[in-house]
Design a protein around this motif. Sequence first.
Motif, PDB file in Angstrom:
ATOM      1  N   THR A  51       0.829  -1.209   0.000  1.00 14.38           N
ATOM      2  CA  THR A  51       0.000   0.000   0.000  1.00 14.38           C
ATOM      3  C   THR A  51       0.859   1.252   0.000  1.00 14.38           C
ATOM      4  O   THR A  51       0.622   2.202  -0.770  1.00 14.38           O
ATOM      5  CB  THR A  51      -0.928  -0.012   1.223  1.00 14.38           C
ATOM      6  N   VAL A  89       0.880   3.970  -3.127  1.00  6.02           N
ATOM      7  CA  VAL A  89       0.491   5.370  -2.913  1.00  6.02           C
ATOM      8  C   VAL A  89       1.678   6.292  -3.146  1.00  6.02           C
ATOM      9  O   VAL A  89       1.552   7.383  -3.737  1.00  6.02           O
ATOM     10  CB  VAL A  89      -0.083   5.543  -1.495  1.00  6.02           C
ATOM     11  N   MET A 107       2.198   6.857  -6.809  1.00  2.00           N
ATOM     12  CA  MET A 107       1.208   7.791  -7.370  1.00  2.00           C
ATOM     13  C   MET A 107       1.571   9.234  -7.036  1.00  2.00           C
ATOM     14  O   MET A 107       1.461  10.134  -7.882  1.00  2.00           O
ATOM     15  CB  MET A 107      -0.181   7.456  -6.840  1.00  2.00           C
ATOM     16  N   LEU A 108       2.000   9.467  -5.806  1.00  2.00           N
ATOM     17  CA  LEU A 108       2.392  10.819  -5.425  1.00  2.00           C
ATOM     18  C   LEU A 108       3.630  11.252  -6.204  1.00  2.00           C
ATOM     19  O   LEU A 108       3.769  12.411  -6.596  1.00  2.00           O
ATOM     20  CB  LEU A 108       2.653  10.879  -3.914  1.00  2.00           C
ATOM     21  N   VAL A 122      -2.133  13.003  -8.728  1.00  2.00           N
ATOM     22  CA  VAL A 122      -3.074  13.419  -7.688  1.00  2.00           C
ATOM     23  C   VAL A 122      -3.794  14.655  -8.199  1.00  2.00           C
ATOM     24  O   VAL A 122      -3.161  15.671  -8.539  1.00  2.00           O
ATOM     25  CB  VAL A 122      -2.358  13.718  -6.360  1.00  2.00           C
ATOM     26  N   LYS A 155      -7.184  14.832  -2.142  1.00  2.00           N
ATOM     27  CA  LYS A 155      -6.764  13.478  -2.481  1.00  2.00           C
ATOM     28  C   LYS A 155      -5.336  13.218  -2.015  1.00  2.00           C
ATOM     29  O   LYS A 155      -4.993  12.135  -1.550  1.00  2.00           O
ATOM     30  CB  LYS A 155      -6.858  13.279  -3.992  1.00  2.00           C
ATOM     31  N   GLU A 156      -4.527  14.236  -2.126  1.00  2.00           N
ATOM     32  CA  GLU A 156      -3.146  14.111  -1.664  1.00  2.00           C
ATOM     33  C   GLU A 156      -3.096  13.863  -0.166  1.00  2.00           C
ATOM     34  O   GLU A 156      -2.336  13.020   0.309  1.00  2.00           O
ATOM     35  CB  GLU A 156      -2.385  15.384  -2.037  1.00  2.00           C
ATOM     36  N   GLU A 161      -5.433  12.485   1.576  1.00  4.78           N
ATOM     37  CA  GLU A 161      -5.951  11.135   1.803  1.00  4.78           C
ATOM     38  C   GLU A 161      -4.846  10.094   1.616  1.00  4.78           C
ATOM     39  O   GLU A 161      -4.732   9.149   2.397  1.00  4.78           O
ATOM     40  CB  GLU A 161      -7.102  10.859   0.835  1.00  4.78           C
ATOM     41  N   TYR A 162      -4.015  10.305   0.579  1.00  3.04           N
ATOM     42  CA  TYR A 162      -2.915   9.368   0.351  1.00  3.04           C
ATOM     43  C   TYR A 162      -1.882   9.445   1.481  1.00  3.04           C
ATOM     44  O   TYR A 162      -1.334   8.421   1.916  1.00  3.04           O
ATOM     45  CB  TYR A 162      -2.254   9.659  -0.987  1.00  3.04           C
ATOM     46  N   TYR A 170      -3.189   7.411   4.259  1.00  4.50           N
ATOM     47  CA  TYR A 170      -2.982   5.984   4.031  1.00  4.50           C
ATOM     48  C   TYR A 170      -1.556   5.563   4.402  1.00  4.50           C
ATOM     49  O   TYR A 170      -1.329   4.537   5.048  1.00  4.50           O
ATOM     50  CB  TYR A 170      -3.255   5.641   2.566  1.00  4.50           C
ATOM     51  N   ILE A 171      -0.612   6.368   3.966  1.00  5.19           N
ATOM     52  CA  ILE A 171       0.797   6.037   4.243  1.00  5.19           C
ATOM     53  C   ILE A 171       1.052   6.019   5.745  1.00  5.19           C
ATOM     54  O   ILE A 171       1.683   5.108   6.288  1.00  5.19           O
ATOM     55  CB  ILE A 171       1.726   7.045   3.545  1.00  5.19           C
TER      56      ILE A 171
END
Length: 396
Positions: A185, A189, A192-193, A198, A203-204, A206-207, A210-211
């Motif tokens: 995960t 992520v 993607m960043l 993004v 959304k950034e 949110e990622y 997650y990290i």
Amino acid sequence: LPGIKIERSDVLPGGLAIMSALFDELGIDVMHTGDGALRLGVLYEERGALESAVAQYSRLLEAGIIRDAGASEPDVNISLLDPEGRAIASRGDPGGASPHVLTRPLAPILPAWQLRLAYRRDGILYQLAARERRARLTYSTLLLSIIFLGLYLIYRLVKKDSELARLKGDFVSRVSHELRTPLSTIRAVGEMLEMGAVSSREKEMEYFTYITSEGRRLSRLIDNVLDFSRIGAGKRSYALRPADIGATVSSTVNAFRQYASPDGFRISYEADPDMPRVLADEDAVSQALINLLDNAVKFSREEKAVRVRLRRRGGEVLLSVCDRGIGIARTDIPKIFAQFYRLDEGRAVARKGAGIGLSIVKHIAEAHGGKVEVRSVLGEGSDFTIVIPALEEDGR
């Protein structure tokens, strides 16, 4: 019957004395030769061997091991049988003979005649033989029992070692899976960043969340594995000191909320006022609470609510974590604190864990002089309570 001899190897030890007594009983003369040997037609014996046998017989009499045949009935019944099997002469009581009978022909002189020997049932020789049989039967039974017990213990040890090897293999596989999931995960992520894929600041963020969440999960798993290894090696130590357990629990719950909130979980916390201090390792208590919270989240279903309570019961402090998850069967409750144990696969959820969290919780509670209590109803949820002794007013 002169001129016919039987060599020494043809006569059992003591056989001359038996045959001499037999023929004497039957009225047959026993002849002695001038050279000191005893001769009866076909039998002979050296004087030294005969004297040795007599001396040994006398010692046995003095020691009370055998009794004098002249003072009582003989221990052996002797019968002389003709070619038709009729008893021509006998010595002893044939009616009291035991079933143990030895019959030998009188060859080579009278091959058709037989000599029959049998123990008397009430004789000391029969009693000694029976005692010897019982002793040998007892020893044989004991030896067989020891052999079977040894085989059973070997089977149990082999089975236990095989089961332990299987559990360790499963543990390694589960830990590898648990490590790979958050790492995958974080990597996805992060890529993607890095690529700038993004679309918005929300959304950034949110990622980033997650990290952070997966990083915390990975950190907890590593801490559990390391603690489990130290516990197994007997090297896990705790820095116990007077602590405000209310503050420790509150900060731990607040930190865990940030981890569970993105998945929709509500973590509530209730504490009695004026909680006493406890002698505790605050980091260890926090780790035990996180393990219980993680299990509550992991095994919850539709109702994503977990309640944490801190209360006092007499001289004890009770820290409880209650969920409305899948619950535990009554037969499984004694097993859940065992190393590597997991619930039935049919009721498992997506995130199964490594199977060491509850064993660590139990070890931490016992290291603090306490215990873990469990109440659970299958299909309705579970209530885990860590019980720790409270300090007295003077700090003891």
